[in-house]
Design a protein around this motif. Structure first.
Motif, mmCIF file in Angstrom:
data_model
loop_
_atom_site.group_PDB
_atom_site.id
_atom_site.type_symbol
_atom_site.label_atom_id
_atom_site.label_comp_id
_atom_site.label_asym_id
_atom_site.label_seq_id
_atom_site.Cartn_x
_atom_site.Cartn_y
_atom_site.Cartn_z
ATOM 1 N N LEU A 94 0.824 -1.192 0.011
ATOM 2 C CA LEU A 94 0.011 -0.104 -0.276
ATOM 3 C C LEU A 94 1.102 1.289 0.081
ATOM 4 C CD1 LEU A 94 -2.481 -1.240 2.795
ATOM 5 C CD2 LEU A 94 -2.865 -0.948 0.364
ATOM 6 N N ASP A 95 0.275 2.242 -0.555
ATOM 7 C CA ASP A 95 0.969 3.480 -0.146
ATOM 8 C C ASP A 95 0.782 4.233 1.176
ATOM 9 O OD1 ASP A 95 1.668 6.503 -0.058
ATOM 10 O OD2 ASP A 95 0.597 6.699 -2.278
ATOM 11 N N TYR A 96 1.932 4.008 1.895
ATOM 12 C CA TYR A 96 1.806 4.191 3.133
ATOM 13 C C TYR A 96 1.507 5.658 3.415
ATOM 14 C CZ TYR A 96 3.322 5.391 7.843
ATOM 15 O OH TYR A 96 3.336 6.071 9.093
ATOM 16 N N GLU A 97 2.118 6.656 2.947
ATOM 17 C CA GLU A 97 1.743 8.068 3.027
ATOM 18 C C GLU A 97 0.289 8.389 3.021
ATOM 19 O OE1 GLU A 97 3.775 9.991 4.472
ATOM 20 O OE2 GLU A 97 5.557 8.568 4.369
ATOM 21 N N GLU A 98 -0.182 7.768 1.983
ATOM 22 C CA GLU A 98 -1.787 8.014 1.577
ATOM 23 C C GLU A 98 -2.657 7.205 2.634
ATOM 24 O OE1 GLU A 98 -5.131 7.242 -1.758
ATOM 25 O OE2 GLU A 98 -3.097 6.744 -2.182
ATOM 26 N N MET A 99 -2.400 6.213 3.090
ATOM 27 C CA MET A 99 -2.915 5.230 4.342
ATOM 28 C C MET A 99 -2.820 6.276 5.532
ATOM 29 S SD MET A 99 -2.443 1.366 5.526
ATOM 30 C CE MET A 99 -1.105 1.770 6.583
ATOM 31 N N ASP A 100 -1.755 6.541 5.771
ATOM 32 C CA ASP A 100 -1.598 7.314 7.145
ATOM 33 C C ASP A 100 -2.183 8.563 7.138
ATOM 34 O OD1 ASP A 100 -0.116 6.808 9.606
ATOM 35 O OD2 ASP A 100 1.011 8.812 9.006
ATOM 36 N N GLU A 101 -2.290 9.371 5.947
ATOM 37 C CA GLU A 101 -3.125 10.517 5.915
ATOM 38 C C GLU A 101 -4.574 10.287 6.180
ATOM 39 O OE1 GLU A 101 -4.209 14.609 3.275
ATOM 40 O OE2 GLU A 101 -2.772 12.814 2.426
ATOM 41 N N ARG A 102 -5.134 9.291 5.427
ATOM 42 C CA ARG A 102 -6.484 8.684 5.655
ATOM 43 C C ARG A 102 -6.743 8.362 7.161
ATOM 44 N NH1 ARG A 102 -10.001 7.254 1.534
ATOM 45 N NH2 ARG A 102 -9.170 8.384 -0.352
ATOM 46 N N HIS A 103 -5.680 7.725 7.446
ATOM 47 C CA HIS A 103 -5.785 7.117 9.196
ATOM 48 C C HIS A 103 -6.096 8.490 10.027
ATOM 49 C CE1 HIS A 103 -4.624 5.308 13.022
ATOM 50 N NE2 HIS A 103 -3.619 6.684 13.106
ATOM 51 N N HIS A 104 -5.146 9.420 9.915
ATOM 52 C CA HIS A 104 -5.237 10.503 10.768
ATOM 53 C C HIS A 104 -6.543 11.337 10.834
ATOM 54 C CE1 HIS A 104 -1.267 10.139 12.859
ATOM 55 N NE2 HIS A 104 -0.650 9.910 11.577
ATOM 56 N N LEU A 105 -7.003 11.387 9.625
ATOM 57 C CA LEU A 105 -8.318 12.006 9.193
ATOM 58 C C LEU A 105 -9.673 11.451 9.926
ATOM 59 C CD1 LEU A 105 -7.848 12.884 5.504
ATOM 60 C CD2 LEU A 105 -7.848 14.527 7.392
ATOM 61 N N THR A 106 -9.350 10.113 10.061
ATOM 62 C CA THR A 106 -10.748 9.397 10.709
ATOM 63 C C THR A 106 -10.269 8.412 12.098
ATOM 64 O OG1 THR A 106 -12.515 8.144 9.684
ATOM 65 C CG2 THR A 106 -10.391 7.105 9.145
ATOM 66 N N PHE A 107 -9.318 8.269 12.231
ATOM 67 C CA PHE A 107 -9.049 7.390 13.389
ATOM 68 C C PHE A 107 -9.525 7.732 14.706
ATOM 69 C CE2 PHE A 107 -6.258 5.249 16.618
ATOM 70 C CZ PHE A 107 -6.657 3.852 16.116
ATOM 71 N N ASP A 108 -9.675 9.032 14.898
ATOM 72 C CA ASP A 108 -10.245 9.640 16.356
ATOM 73 C C ASP A 108 -11.744 9.166 16.339
ATOM 74 O OD1 ASP A 108 -7.906 10.602 16.650
ATOM 75 O OD2 ASP A 108 -8.645 12.988 16.621
ATOM 76 N N THR A 109 -12.421 9.248 15.198
ATOM 77 C CA THR A 109 -13.733 8.861 15.240
ATOM 78 C C THR A 109 -13.949 7.444 15.252
ATOM 79 O OG1 THR A 109 -14.307 10.360 13.458
ATOM 80 C CG2 THR A 109 -16.077 9.027 13.518
ATOM 81 N N TYR A 110 -13.245 6.475 14.874
ATOM 82 C CA TYR A 110 -12.920 5.181 15.331
ATOM 83 C C TYR A 110 -12.699 4.805 16.719
ATOM 84 C CZ TYR A 110 -11.614 0.308 15.730
ATOM 85 O OH TYR A 110 -11.427 -1.036 15.930
ATOM 86 N N GLU A 111 -11.838 5.667 17.235
ATOM 87 C CA GLU A 111 -11.642 5.472 18.759
ATOM 88 C C GLU A 111 -12.468 5.923 19.613
ATOM 89 O OE1 GLU A 111 -6.661 5.071 19.842
ATOM 90 O OE2 GLU A 111 -7.588 7.203 19.846
ATOM 91 N N VAL A 112 -13.284 6.658 19.329
ATOM 92 C CA VAL A 112 -14.292 7.383 20.341
ATOM 93 C C VAL A 112 -15.600 6.507 20.084
ATOM 94 C CG1 VAL A 112 -13.420 9.587 20.512
ATOM 95 C CG2 VAL A 112 -15.265 9.051 18.909
ATOM 96 N N GLY A 113 -15.525 5.476 19.280
ATOM 97 C CA GLY A 113 -16.852 4.431 19.200
ATOM 98 C C GLY A 113 -17.742 4.965 18.223
ATOM 99 N N LYS A 114 -17.481 5.689 17.375
ATOM 100 C CA LYS A 114 -18.708 6.335 16.495
ATOM 101 C C LYS A 114 -18.541 5.804 15.035
ATOM 102 C CE LYS A 114 -19.292 10.706 18.836
ATOM 103 N NZ LYS A 114 -19.254 12.307 18.824
ATOM 104 N N LEU A 115 -17.454 4.877 14.892
ATOM 105 C CA LEU A 115 -17.197 4.249 13.452
ATOM 106 C C LEU A 115 -16.691 2.714 13.733
ATOM 107 C CD1 LEU A 115 -17.034 5.355 10.421
ATOM 108 C CD2 LEU A 115 -14.653 5.534 10.868
ATOM 109 N N SER A 116 -17.358 1.838 13.148
ATOM 110 C CA SER A 116 -16.736 0.288 13.242
ATOM 111 C C SER A 116 -15.531 0.145 12.532
ATOM 112 C CB SER A 116 -17.927 -0.542 12.707
ATOM 113 O OG SER A 116 -17.882 -0.145 11.185
ATOM 114 N N LEU A 117 -14.858 -0.946 12.809
ATOM 115 C CA LEU A 117 -13.733 -1.294 12.359
ATOM 116 C C LEU A 117 -13.841 -1.499 10.930
ATOM 117 C CD1 LEU A 117 -10.682 -1.989 12.250
ATOM 118 C CD2 LEU A 117 -11.287 -4.135 12.842
ATOM 119 N N ASP A 118 -14.877 -1.988 10.163
ATOM 120 C CA ASP A 118 -15.175 -2.192 8.923
ATOM 121 C C ASP A 118 -15.475 -0.907 8.113
ATOM 122 O OD1 ASP A 118 -15.175 -5.118 8.776
ATOM 123 O OD2 ASP A 118 -17.339 -5.086 8.750
#
Length: 202
Positions: free
Chosen positions: A34-58
């Motif tokens: 995978l393109d790590y830089e692209e994946m990591d940017e997408r991660h930072h844009l959405t991971f907080d939402t996952y961690e606070v339980g507002k987004l499933s892992l899927d």
């Protein structure tokens, strides 16, 4: 000074390795081409939402990996994520020993997405010595929000002066200290063991 009756603990960085940190994501990028830089940017844009339980892992994986066709399955990627977790056996043994010897309450206060958190609790038997799990995905707050610690105090039914908090992030220890909770910044097993001993927990 009140006796310590309760330990608050982080999970990642104290009892286990971090569940899905930069190192694990970079390894995922290499493993799955995978393109790590692209994946990591997408991660930072959405991971907080996952961690606070507002987004499933899927849904989280939809946003960072499966927004286009991939030559691997969702199950293979999520299995890889889970497999990055490792225990720190000496820390688990230390906390288990202190709980048994001093009849301590133990609460995990951690930022973790629900599926990853549940996997780690089950796989490493954390429920055998932790009484309460104040996880970001369960309570819908994330450290360093002070409400995480207020919720933990309410659930454990203790006052701040009865609590000792162990975390590897100095900022989080500082936030808890502002509420009157004593803290240890965890760096090594030996240093944490000695600091616990200095307050009578041996």
């Amino acid at each position: 000074m009140m006796m310590i009756s309760t330990l608050f603990l982080d999970i990642g960085g104290v009892l286990l390795t971090n569940g899905w940190d930069r190192k694990a994501r970079r390894l995922a990028g290499e493993t799955f081409c995978l393109d790590y830089e692209e994946m990591d940017e997408r991660h930072h844009l959405t991971f907080d939402t996952y961690e606070v339980g507002k987004l499933s892992l899927d849904k989280y994986l939809d946003r960072i990996v499966f927004y286009e066709e991939r030559p691997f399955t969702r199950d293979s990627f999520s299995s890889f994520m889970f497999a990055q977790s490792r225990a720190f056996p000496e820390m688990i043994e230390l906390v288990s020993h202190l709980k048994a010897r001093h009849s301590l309450k133990v609460a995990a206060v951690s930022n973790e997405g629900r599926e990853l958190n549940e996997y780690r609790i089950d796989t490493f038997g954390l429920g055998s010595f932790i009484d309460f799990f104040i996880s970001s995905s369960f309570v819908h707050y994330r450290k360093p929000d002070a409400d995480m610690y207020r919720i933990a105090l309410d659930i454990a039914q203790v006052v701040p002066e009865q609590v000792l908090y162990i975390d590897d992030r100095p900022m989080f220890v500082d936030v808890a200290r502002d509420l009157g909770i004593q803290g240890i910044v965890h760096t090594t097993y030996e240093q944490t063991r000695d600091k616990l001993a200095s307050v009578g927990l041996t």
